[in-house]
Design an enzyme around this catalytic site. Structure first.
Site, PDB file in Angstrom:
ATOM      1  N   LYS A 112       0.861  -1.186   0.000  1.00  0.00           N
ATOM      2  CA  LYS A 112       0.000   0.000   0.000  1.00  0.00           C
ATOM      3  C   LYS A 112       0.898   1.237   0.000  1.00  0.00           C
ATOM      4  CE  LYS A 112      -4.324   1.125   2.357  1.00  0.00           C
ATOM      5  NZ  LYS A 112      -4.996   1.014   3.659  1.00  0.00           N
TER       6      LYS A 112
HETATM    7  C1  E4P Z   1      -8.265   1.569   4.055  1.00  0.00           C
HETATM    8  O1  E4P Z   1      -7.575   1.251   3.154  1.00  0.00           O
HETATM    9  C2  E4P Z   1      -8.213   2.909   4.677  1.00  0.00           C
HETATM   10  O2  E4P Z   1      -6.990   3.097   5.271  1.00  0.00           O
HETATM   11  C3  E4P Z   1      -9.349   3.062   5.644  1.00  0.00           C
HETATM   12  O3  E4P Z   1     -10.512   2.559   5.031  1.00  0.00           O
HETATM   13  C4  E4P Z   1      -9.555   4.458   6.188  1.00  0.00           C
HETATM   14  O4  E4P Z   1     -10.773   4.501   6.881  1.00  0.00           O
HETATM   15  P1  E4P Z   1     -11.168   5.714   7.851  1.00  0.00           P
HETATM   16  O5  E4P Z   1     -11.361   6.948   7.034  1.00  0.00           O
HETATM   17  O6  E4P Z   1     -12.428   5.265   8.515  1.00  0.00           O
HETATM   18  O7  E4P Z   1     -10.015   5.856   8.808  1.00  0.00           O
END
Ligand code: E4P
Length: 218
Positions: free
Chosen positions: A87
């Site tokens: 990622k």
């Molecule tokens: C996933 O890849 C993201 O990091 C995550 O969904 C962020 O979610 P949030 O905005 O609820 O922290």
């Protein structure tokens, strides 16, 4: 439509895996911190533990923000387990890193996407997934689902292989909206996934069926 669970909590990951509908996991440094996972050794072991629970892709995020750091960290993460997807944040260095890693055959999830233009660059760099953050756009009075639809349409129009991974999904209705908008994947909290099951007519119908059975079979 694939389901990923958006957590680093092993119990929740196991529960979703046991449901039989889980296609993968996404994590981020905040989710790892929430579980109290610290130190490079513990963090890498935690990624391996997650991979050993689920059958699908597991996103592991780089911490470096410079190009060299991102690619060396990305290569280390990818070497941990075949299910790891690296990622990478959608920055200038991040796009260069996605290009490098995808050329090396390493799968990537380009994260922190908030515009069609960012998704376009990530797809052109060869990202396996782009992660537009639905909830964080909603938080600032901008419709996150509209962005999912725009990116999905753009990928279809130009026949990109990159998948739209709807992230920052906060509740069950977001999942349904992501389906309608054409997301390939939604990464969600366990509560939002389980929430899809809730329907009062299911509960009422089951109660009636059991009552009728018991009338005759006691
Ligand atoms: C996933 O890849 C993201 O990091 C995550 O969904 C962020 O979610 P949030 O905005 O609820 O922290």
């Amino acid at each position: 439509m694939n389901f990923f669970i958006d957590t680093a909590n092993l119990d929740q990951i196991k529960e979703a895996q046991d449901l039989g509908i889980l296609d993968g996991v996404t994590t981020n440094p905040s989710l790892m911190a929430k579980e109290g996972i610290k130190g490079a050794k513990n963090i890498t072991q935690h990624y391996v533990d997650i991979c050993n629970i689920v059958d699908g892709d597991v996103s592991a995020e780089v911490i470096a923000t410079d190009y060299e750091g991102m690619i060396s960290e990305g290569e280390e993460l990818a070497a941990l387990h075949p299910q790891i997807v690296v990622k990478v944040p959608c920055t200038k260095n991040g796009i260069k890193a996605v290009k490098y890693l995808s050329t090396k055959g390493i799968r990537t999830n380009c994260t922190l996407i908030f515009s069609v233009g960012q998704a376009l660059l990530a797809a052109k760099a060869g990202a396996t997934y782009v992660s537009p953050f639905v909830g964080r756009l909603d938080d600032i009075c901008t419709d996150g689902i509209v962005l999912i639809r725009q990116i999905a349409d753009m990928f279809n129009y130009y026949a990109f292989d990159t998948q739209v991974l709807a992230a920052s999904v906060r509740h069950t209705m977001h999942i349904i909206q992501c389906v309608e908008a054409g997301a390939h994947v939604a990464t969600c909290p366990l509560s939002a996934i389980v929430g899809l099951l809730n329907h009062p007519l299911t509960d009422k119908g089951l109660e009636q069926f059991l009552a009728d059975y018991n009338k005759l079979n006691g």
